[in-house]
Design an enzyme around this catalytic site. Structure first.
Site, PDB file in Angstrom:
ATOM      1  N   ASP A  43     -10.636   1.718  -3.886  1.00  0.00           N
ATOM      2  CA  ASP A  43     -11.190   1.348  -2.582  1.00  0.00           C
ATOM      3  C   ASP A  43     -12.706   1.269  -2.640  1.00  0.00           C
ATOM      4  O   ASP A  43     -13.339   0.925  -1.647  1.00  0.00           O
ATOM      5  CB  ASP A  43     -10.779   2.374  -1.517  1.00  0.00           C
ATOM      6  CG  ASP A  43      -9.457   2.007  -0.863  1.00  0.00           C
ATOM      7  OD1 ASP A  43      -8.910   0.936  -1.187  1.00  0.00           O
ATOM      8  OD2 ASP A  43      -8.964   2.791  -0.029  1.00  0.00           O
ATOM      9  N   ASP A  66       0.829  -1.212   0.000  1.00  0.00           N
ATOM     10  CA  ASP A  66       0.000   0.000   0.000  1.00  0.00           C
ATOM     11  C   ASP A  66       0.865   1.264   0.000  1.00  0.00           C
ATOM     12  O   ASP A  66       2.082   1.205   0.277  1.00  0.00           O
ATOM     13  CB  ASP A  66      -0.893  -0.041   1.258  1.00  0.00           C
ATOM     14  CG  ASP A  66      -2.243   0.624   1.064  1.00  0.00           C
ATOM     15  OD1 ASP A  66      -2.366   1.464   0.164  1.00  0.00           O
ATOM     16  OD2 ASP A  66      -3.160   0.298   1.843  1.00  0.00           O
TER      17      ASP A  66
HETATM   18  C1  DGJ Z   1      -5.927   1.648   1.844  1.00  0.00           C
HETATM   19  C2  DGJ Z   1      -6.256   0.499   0.947  1.00  0.00           C
HETATM   20  O1  DGJ Z   1      -6.659   0.954  -0.289  1.00  0.00           O
HETATM   21  C3  DGJ Z   1      -7.291  -0.380   1.630  1.00  0.00           C
HETATM   22  O2  DGJ Z   1      -7.681  -1.417   0.772  1.00  0.00           O
HETATM   23  C4  DGJ Z   1      -6.729  -0.910   2.903  1.00  0.00           C
HETATM   24  O3  DGJ Z   1      -5.653  -1.785   2.641  1.00  0.00           O
HETATM   25  C5  DGJ Z   1      -6.268   0.248   3.778  1.00  0.00           C
HETATM   26  N1  DGJ Z   1      -5.407   1.153   3.098  1.00  0.00           N
HETATM   27  C6  DGJ Z   1      -5.558  -0.264   5.007  1.00  0.00           C
HETATM   28  O4  DGJ Z   1      -5.092   0.755   5.769  1.00  0.00           O
END
Ligand code: DGJ
Length: 698
Positions: free
Chosen positions: A498, A441
């Site tokens: 997301d 991430d």
């Molecule tokens: C942002 C990501 O896009 C999510 O899917 C998740 O992994 C969160 N971070 C976790 O903090």
């Protein structure tokens, strides 16, 4: 004397020509030219008139337009010497190398001690041309801007299509009419970014998804790019791509752009989309086990967030496996004291409060259920509230007192000690546990763009990949904030967004298919009540939208009703039965006559089968569905087409369109020119059509 060079890949020809020793210009780029074309005559025919209000000659729109040559638009390079004074090079031909697929041209400004090189590589299978520009200097210089090979924008084109976006709203395609001046896109956030995906499509007048000419560009760099589409006063147009301006923060003697991927197609936007999809699939992404079927994911983020409890996760894993999941990904919250998003980034050791016996009890459980285990990291980040920050405040990138993002700062990845620390921490986890997947991430923007940061991240990824070659990596950055061919050379999946809202995802993945193949595009079935949009969506649309791409689940499976679990199991079973051919399928966007319907066709490599997903994203303006024209079929072949989920037609579908009753047996020509009539359906639903080519032709 004119120097000429020609690149061909069976679909497109690109001709470069230079007057004597000057930098070359692209004279022609488009549909393949005859083999025997006289390129010197072509270069002469390319010459333009001169009239009032102009210089006495038209300065070349070369592969690096030179300010020293009175070029009236944006130059291809902006350079300063060690004292900060502007430098205006005049390059002259030095050498060329070429073999079948590669062309390399070298130029030099001997007075200034500068070298400039252009590379082009053709690919007869994917029809993507890869090119870049490199600059060398005998003395250290400051580079503000260096464009990858600059190409002319087509004249018979009314608009450019580029891509913007936001968190939970990635891949929004903008159409901007050509007009005098510049369409400028610059990602200065240090990531390829939600805001400015580094891609551009230029449709010729009248182009649709399925027909017409298109020119397409993608800049393969994860650190932020600059793109300009400029129309000069004389009517010429130029396209430039490079790193964001002034991202080379230190003087140096060697610089190069990232690869610029370009392709031309006469088969509509889809022609370019397919070229990029195949190129990513066959040339960019390196799968550790290419023949292994892509496992169905379960990711626990939206089920538990930071609240990790072993028995709960074990129960979730059991249910996920029963639904068909084959890989369990433990998301954020397993390390340091990470009870919320305020702390512990960079403290990459397992939290003993949540996992007193380490991760093995969970992994054993997951593996006993037949799943592999993946884990989340956010390596480039650090929270001020972390052990690591308290020990090494000097590792942070950017000034003191900077604005935080999600309560976090960025580690300076150019520092060898930071790379070494992260390598050790991540390698320790990968060595201690049987892990076959990392979700990587990147949730904060950089305080300022910095190419060295991106190179540092690439180096860490490359080192980990070399030492743990069987571990797959997913690129995530608050969803789709770091998607580009540079990161895809080091990763095998992208977390597109997301947003697990199926309606939004339907649109996002439809537009992302202009650049990305299905096998790298993650798509999860989210909770019934979507966490990022508040919408409540039926399981059927949620499941089918995820099944369009690389499928996974992210809801808490304990929330599923029996009916929902049943639908999800069936769709997942369908996906598993089809994933092997779909991983190599082309995704063709259909020209839907109804703007409420977002439709695509995925066609197998051998053309023997296809699937159509027709998502009704909104209520239609008219009562009945408009016919949906298919594409990419053999007009003379016969196909059997059946509506896979016809049993979901609602009571309000009162008629008997043929597809509701039996499979259609029709020619490719009919399916593409007349189209198919789907039964009426509610909004927020998906029709799924399966097609097979029959042995007997028409
Ligand atoms: C942002 C990501 O896009 C999510 O899917 C998740 O992994 C969160 N971070 C976790 O903090």
């Amino acid at each position: 004397m004119t120097r000429v060079w020609r690149l061909d890949d069976g679909q497109q020809t690109l001709v470069l020509a230079a007057k004597a020793d000057l930098l070359p210009q692209c004279m022609y780029w488009g549909r393949s030219l005859p083999r025997g074309e006289d390129l010197t005559a072509l270069a002469a025919a390319h010459g333009l008139d001169v009239t009032g209000g102009m210089l006495d000659e038209n300065p070349d729109l070369s592969l690096c337009p030179e300010a020293s040559h009175s070029f009236p638009g944006q130059p291809g390079m902006i350079l300063r010497d060690a004292l900060g004074r502007g430098v205006l090079p005049r390059f002259r031909f030095e050498a060329e190398d070429s073999d079948g697929n590669n062309l390399r041209l070298r130029y030099r400004d001997a007075d200034l001690g500068l070298g400039l090189a252009f590379r082009f590589q053709t690919d007869a299978q994917t029809h993507v041309i890869t090119c870049d520009t490199a600059l060398t200097s005998d003395q250290p210089v400051h580079l503000d801007w260096l464009a990858a090979p600059v190409l002319p924008g087509p004249q018979l084109s009314d608009e450019v299509m580029d891509v913007s976006g936001r968190w939970c709203g990635e891949f929004q395609v903008n159409r901007t009419p050509w007009s005098a001046g510049i369409r400028l896109r610059e990602s200065r956030t240090g990531r390829s970014g939600h805001e400015h995906f580094p891609g551009l499509l230029i449709p010729a007048r009248g182009t649709t998804n399925t027909s017409g000419e298109t020119y397409a560009f993608h800049y393969g760099w994860s650190g932020g790019h600059r793109m300009l589409a400029e129309e000069l006063q004389d009517g010429r147009r130029q396209i430039q791509f490079g790193h964001a301006v002034q991202t080379e923060t230190a003087p140096g003697t060697a610089f190069h752009t990232a690869p610029l991927y370009i392709t031309y197609s006469a088969a509509g936007l889809n022609g370019c989309a397919v070229a990029f999809q195949r190129h990513v699939r066959d040339r960019i992404v390196q799968m550790p086990k290419p023949d292994r079927p892509r496992p169905v994911h379960y990711n626990c983020w939206e089920a538990v967030y930071f609240d990790h409890k072993l028995p709960v996760l074990q129960e979730i894993a059991e249910r996920a496996a029963k639904l068909g999941a084959e890989r369990f990904v433990l998301d954020d919250g397993w390390f340091g004291q990470r009870d919320d998003d305020r702390r512990s980034l960079a403290d990459w050791t397992v939290d003993p409060r949540k996992y007193p016996d380490g991760l093995m009890p969970l992994i054993d459980h997951v593996q006993a259920l037949g799943m592999t285990f993946g884990i989340w990291f956010e390596p480039e980040m650090i929270n001020p509230d972390s052990e690591t920050f308290r020990a090494h405040p000097e590792w942070v990138l950017g000034p003191e007192g900077q604005i935080l993002g999600r309560q976090q700062m960025v580690l300076n990845m150019a520092l060898p000690e930071v790379q070494g620390y992260l390598y050790d921490r991540i390698a320790a986890i990968l060595s201690a546990y049987p892990i076959d997947y990392i979700k990587w991430d990147h949730n904060r923007l950089l305080p300022a763009p910095d190419a060295a940061q991106t190179r540092g991240s690439y180096a860490l990824l490359d080192r980990l990949r070399a030492d743990f070659p069987l571990v797959e990596i997913e690129s995530c950055a608050s969803g789709g904030g770091r998607i580009d061919f540079g990161i895809l050379q080091r990763t095998q999946r992208v977390w597109l967004s997301d947003s697990n809202d199926a309606l939004e995802r339907l649109r996002i993945q439809h537009d992302a298919a202009l650049f990305l193949p299905g096998l790298v595009t993650g798509s999860h079935v989210g909770p019934r009540h979507c966490h990022t949009s508040g919408r409540v969506l039926d399981i059927s649309i949620r499941a089918w939208v995820a099944a369009q791409r690389y499928m996974g689940f992210e809801m808490d499976p304990r929330e599923l009703t029996e009916h929902e679990a049943d639908v999800l199991t069936k769709v997942t079973t369908w996906w598993k039965a089809n994933r092997d051919w779909m991983r190599r399928a082309d995704i063709l966007r259909l020209d839907s006559a109804d703007p409420a319907v977002i439709a695509e066709q995925q066609i197998a490599e051998d053309g023997a089968r296809f699937v159509v997903f027709a998502g009704k994203a909104a209520t239609s303006a008219q009562i009945l569905p408009r016919p949906l024209r298919l594409t990419g079929l053999d007009p003379a072949a016969r196909y059997a087409v059946q509506l896979l989920n016809r049993d979901t037609a609602p009571g309000l579908s009162r008629g008997s369109p043929a597809l509701k009753m039996d499979p259609l047996h029709l020619s490719g020509a009919s399916l593409m020119q007349m189209g198919v009539n789907l039964p009426w359906h509610f909004p927020e639903t998906m029709w799924v059509l399966e097609g097979t080519r029959l042995e007997t032709a028409i």
